[in-house]
Design a protein around this motif. Structure first.
Motif, PDB file in Angstrom:
ATOM      1  N   GLU A 241       0.815  -1.189   0.114  1.00 32.59           N
ATOM      2  CA  GLU A 241       0.130   0.030  -0.042  1.00 32.59           C
ATOM      3  C   GLU A 241       0.896   1.367  -0.036  1.00 32.59           C
ATOM      4  N   GLN A 242       1.881   1.279   0.815  1.00 33.11           N
ATOM      5  CA  GLN A 242       2.715   2.495   0.880  1.00 33.11           C
ATOM      6  C   GLN A 242       3.692   2.654  -0.544  1.00 33.11           C
ATOM      7  N   GLU A 243       4.121   1.479  -1.172  1.00 25.04           N
ATOM      8  CA  GLU A 243       4.738   1.627  -2.422  1.00 25.04           C
ATOM      9  C   GLU A 243       3.887   2.163  -3.495  1.00 25.04           C
ATOM     10  N   MET A 244       2.619   1.775  -3.307  1.00 23.66           N
ATOM     11  CA  MET A 244       1.527   2.240  -4.510  1.00 23.66           C
ATOM     12  C   MET A 244       1.404   3.804  -4.163  1.00 23.66           C
ATOM     13  N   ALA A 245       1.117   4.095  -2.877  1.00 23.32           N
ATOM     14  CA  ALA A 245       0.998   5.426  -2.525  1.00 23.32           C
ATOM     15  C   ALA A 245       2.117   6.437  -3.197  1.00 23.32           C
ATOM     16  N   ARG A 246       3.409   5.828  -3.137  1.00 23.63           N
ATOM     17  CA  ARG A 246       4.302   6.713  -3.555  1.00 23.63           C
ATOM     18  C   ARG A 246       4.214   6.701  -4.848  1.00 23.63           C
ATOM     19  N   ALA A 247       3.974   5.566  -5.758  1.00 20.65           N
ATOM     20  CA  ALA A 247       3.953   5.556  -6.986  1.00 20.65           C
ATOM     21  C   ALA A 247       2.697   6.413  -7.830  1.00 20.65           C
ATOM     22  N   ARG A 248       1.771   6.685  -6.874  1.00 20.00           N
ATOM     23  CA  ARG A 248       0.567   7.467  -6.942  1.00 20.00           C
ATOM     24  C   ARG A 248       1.093   9.002  -7.192  1.00 20.00           C
ATOM     25  N   GLU A 249       1.934   9.355  -5.990  1.00 17.30           N
ATOM     26  CA  GLU A 249       2.337  10.512  -5.860  1.00 17.30           C
ATOM     27  C   GLU A 249       3.433  10.893  -7.132  1.00 17.30           C
ATOM     28  N   ALA A 250       4.088  10.116  -7.379  1.00 17.32           N
ATOM     29  CA  ALA A 250       5.011  10.135  -8.471  1.00 17.32           C
ATOM     30  C   ALA A 250       4.263  10.654  -9.935  1.00 17.32           C
ATOM     31  N   ALA A 251       3.290   9.727 -10.089  1.00 21.42           N
ATOM     32  CA  ALA A 251       2.400   9.856 -11.482  1.00 21.42           C
ATOM     33  C   ALA A 251       1.679  11.131 -11.483  1.00 21.42           C
ATOM     34  N   LEU A 252       1.288  11.455 -10.215  1.00 21.36           N
ATOM     35  CA  LEU A 252       0.468  12.864 -10.169  1.00 21.36           C
ATOM     36  C   LEU A 252       1.497  14.006 -10.345  1.00 21.36           C
ATOM     37  N   THR A 253       2.619  13.621  -9.930  1.00 25.00           N
ATOM     38  CA  THR A 253       3.729  14.801 -10.129  1.00 25.00           C
ATOM     39  C   THR A 253       3.937  15.002 -11.533  1.00 25.00           C
ATOM     40  N   LEU A 254       4.260  13.940 -12.238  1.00 22.07           N
ATOM     41  CA  LEU A 254       4.554  13.691 -13.460  1.00 22.07           C
ATOM     42  C   LEU A 254       3.428  14.383 -14.532  1.00 22.07           C
ATOM     43  N   ALA A 255       2.325  13.841 -14.060  1.00 17.90           N
ATOM     44  CA  ALA A 255       1.137  14.362 -14.791  1.00 17.90           C
ATOM     45  C   ALA A 255       0.863  16.085 -14.535  1.00 17.90           C
ATOM     46  N   ALA A 293       1.605  10.665 -18.909  1.00 17.06           N
ATOM     47  CA  ALA A 293       1.142  10.734 -17.419  1.00 17.06           C
ATOM     48  C   ALA A 293      -0.110  11.582 -17.618  1.00 17.06           C
ATOM     49  N   LEU A 294      -0.112  12.810 -17.895  1.00 21.19           N
ATOM     50  CA  LEU A 294      -1.276  13.700 -18.051  1.00 21.19           C
ATOM     51  C   LEU A 294      -2.330  13.198 -18.258  1.00 21.19           C
ATOM     52  N   ALA A 295      -2.451  12.388 -19.370  1.00 25.81           N
ATOM     53  CA  ALA A 295      -3.846  11.910 -19.724  1.00 25.81           C
ATOM     54  C   ALA A 295      -4.159  10.564 -18.888  1.00 25.81           C
ATOM     55  N   ALA A 296      -3.187   9.827 -18.560  1.00 20.45           N
ATOM     56  CA  ALA A 296      -3.464   8.613 -17.858  1.00 20.45           C
ATOM     57  C   ALA A 296      -3.987   8.812 -16.500  1.00 20.45           C
ATOM     58  N   MET A 297      -3.797   9.916 -15.662  1.00 25.45           N
ATOM     59  CA  MET A 297      -4.189  10.109 -14.576  1.00 25.45           C
ATOM     60  C   MET A 297      -5.568  10.839 -14.395  1.00 25.45           C
ATOM     61  N   THR A 298      -6.171  11.023 -15.472  1.00 25.05           N
ATOM     62  CA  THR A 298      -7.316  11.482 -15.637  1.00 25.05           C
ATOM     63  C   THR A 298      -8.329  10.663 -16.260  1.00 25.05           C
ATOM     64  N   HIS A 299      -7.645   9.445 -16.619  1.00 28.69           N
ATOM     65  CA  HIS A 299      -8.513   8.435 -17.416  1.00 28.69           C
ATOM     66  C   HIS A 299      -8.526   6.922 -16.545  1.00 28.69           C
ATOM     67  N   ALA A 304      -3.885   1.943 -14.020  1.00 30.23           N
ATOM     68  CA  ALA A 304      -2.953   0.810 -13.579  1.00 30.23           C
ATOM     69  C   ALA A 304      -1.686   0.857 -14.195  1.00 30.23           C
ATOM     70  N   THR A 305      -1.557   1.198 -15.749  1.00 36.43           N
ATOM     71  CA  THR A 305      -0.341   1.163 -16.526  1.00 36.43           C
ATOM     72  C   THR A 305       0.594   2.106 -15.973  1.00 36.43           C
ATOM     73  N   MET A 306       0.034   3.311 -15.836  1.00 36.66           N
ATOM     74  CA  MET A 306       0.872   4.514 -15.236  1.00 36.66           C
ATOM     75  C   MET A 306       1.572   4.215 -14.080  1.00 36.66           C
ATOM     76  N   LEU A 307       0.961   3.562 -13.150  1.00 37.08           N
ATOM     77  CA  LEU A 307       1.159   3.461 -11.678  1.00 37.08           C
ATOM     78  C   LEU A 307       2.127   2.481 -11.611  1.00 37.08           C
ATOM     79  N   SER A 308       2.107   1.426 -12.669  1.00 42.26           N
ATOM     80  CA  SER A 308       3.111   0.130 -12.639  1.00 42.26           C
ATOM     81  C   SER A 308       4.430   0.834 -13.047  1.00 42.26           C
ATOM     82  N   SER A 309       4.204   1.837 -13.954  1.00 38.41           N
ATOM     83  CA  SER A 309       5.394   2.415 -14.558  1.00 38.41           C
ATOM     84  C   SER A 309       6.246   3.289 -13.269  1.00 38.41           C
ATOM     85  N   CYS A 310       5.346   3.750 -12.590  1.00 39.06           N
ATOM     86  CA  CYS A 310       5.913   4.799 -11.486  1.00 39.06           C
ATOM     87  C   CYS A 310       6.302   4.029 -10.265  1.00 39.06           C
ATOM     88  N   LEU A 311       6.196   2.534 -10.057  1.00 41.93           N
ATOM     89  CA  LEU A 311       7.079   1.740  -9.296  1.00 41.93           C
ATOM     90  C   LEU A 311       8.490   1.458  -9.632  1.00 41.93           C
TER      91      LEU A 311
END
Length: 362
Positions: A241-255, A293-299, A304-311
């Motif tokens: 859960e913690q790793e995924m939260a960090r990946a989400r934060e990274a993905a939103l930053t890139l977006a 990242a911009l489009a992925a985090m709004t669709h 899932a694909t974007m978060l797997s990259s950000c892991l």
């Protein structure tokens, strides 16, 4: 609850609320005892209202509830707007189930499984047929924001980038399943860059690194090493859960950086900080990744694909790399020396530029 959501222009039914409760997404109301012989009353807590509001924003008629969970999970990772309450995170078990379901059901993952199982010429031909079907309607990477800006100012029309197409992940699936030498190096490097597996860093341009590897004769082995064992579903399954939260934060930053990059093409007024950011992105070759990242985090279907990259640590670190490009501009992104920082004035100038471009184009 229905009345409070209606005040936010969110329409829900009692049946929807009950469905969300049965799925374990919406907490049941806490009971407050009124005293001996007086029974109890339900207490509608503020957190429950925020959860219901997020569910309502992302729910669609006929949409699988797991897509709604992914939209909610993405929203919960964003900082709240001024004057608004933070959105609580969904239950982790629901998030994990939704991520694994979305990735397993994705056409690109099914193509990867098919490619890895392909034995013999007929099976490999079937992989290419499936890849062609997948790519038939997949948009490629769009024009550079500078080109879009020039076209708008000149009154022309430029086809803008339409979102995270399946092309990069489909090409990567073929290479990962059948070997890196199945794709031309140029196609494979483009796919790796767009999906983040060639995340730039260290200030060295991606093109320079690739050019040097090609001269040294190490390009294809290097690319093969990157795609060997590529399995985004396994990465999601192993993440905590913690790793995924960090990946989400990274993905939103890139977006967020992707939004600033793309908005330059839509006549966003320029500043020294924004120019420095674009230079860093272009030097590193990170434009395709940021636009994805911009489009992925709004669709939700691409989350899932974007978060797997950000892991991958290198992808997550790209946001820090871009943040360093702004370190020399402590005044902020929208500050110009000749004009004091004024957000309203800045936005009015942007709106005026867009109106002028629209009129000129017409």
């Amino acid at each position: 609850m229905i009345t409070l959501l209606a005040e936010r222009e969110l329409v829900v039914s009692a049946a929807q609320l009950e469905r969300w409760r049965r799925a374990g997404l919406l907490p049941r109301h806490r009971r407050r005892w009124l005293g001996r012989g007086q029974g109890s009353a339900a207490v509608l807590e503020a957190m429950t209202v925020e959860i219901a509001a997020s569910l309502a924003r992302h729910a669609r008629q006929g949409r699988d509830l797991r897509w709604t969970v992914l939209g909610w999970y993405t929203e919960a990772g964003r900082p709240p707007l001024p004057g608004h309450a933070a959105v609580p995170a969904p239950p982790w078990t629901a998030v994990r189930e939704a991520l694994l379901w979305a990735m397993a059901a994705s056409p690109a993952h099914r193509l990867l499984v098919q490619a890895r199982a392909a034995r013999g010429e007929a099976a490999q031909d079937a992989v290419y047929t499936a890849a062609d079907r997948l790519l038939a309607h997949a948009p490629g990477d769009g024009p550079h924001p500078n080109r879009v800006r020039q076209m708008l100012l000149a009154g022309g029309e430029e086809p803008c980038w339409r979102g995270p197409g399946r092309r990069p992940v489909a090409q990567l699936a073929v290479a990962a399943g059948m070997g890196a030498d199945e794709l031309a190096a140029s196609l494979l490097t483009g796919s790796l860059a767009a999906t983040g597996m060639l995340a730039p860093g260290g200030g060295q341009a991606l093109s320079e690194r690739l050019e040097q590897a090609e001269k040294d004769g190490t390009l294809l082995p290097w690319l093969a090493q990157l795609v060997d064992g590529y399995d985004p579903l396994a990465a999601l399954a192993a993440a905590t859960e913690q790793e995924m939260a960090r990946a989400r934060e990274a993905a939103l930053t890139l977006a967020g950086f992707g939004g600033l990059y793309v908005m330059h093409g839509l006549l966003m007024p320029d500043t020294p900080a924004l120019a420095a950011l674009r230079d860093a992105i272009d030097q590193a070759g990170g434009g395709p990744l940021l636009r994805n990242a911009l489009a992925a985090m709004t669709h939700p279907q691409y989350v899932a694909t974007m978060l797997s990259s950000c892991l991958t640590p290198a992808v997550a670190a790209f946001g820090d790399y871009l943040g360093q490009a702004l370190a020399g501009h402590p005044q902020g992104l929208f500050y110009r020396p000749e004009q004091p920082h004024d957000r309203d004035q800045y936005m009015n100038e942007w709106i005026a530029a867009m109106r002028a471009a629209t009129y000129h184009g017409a």
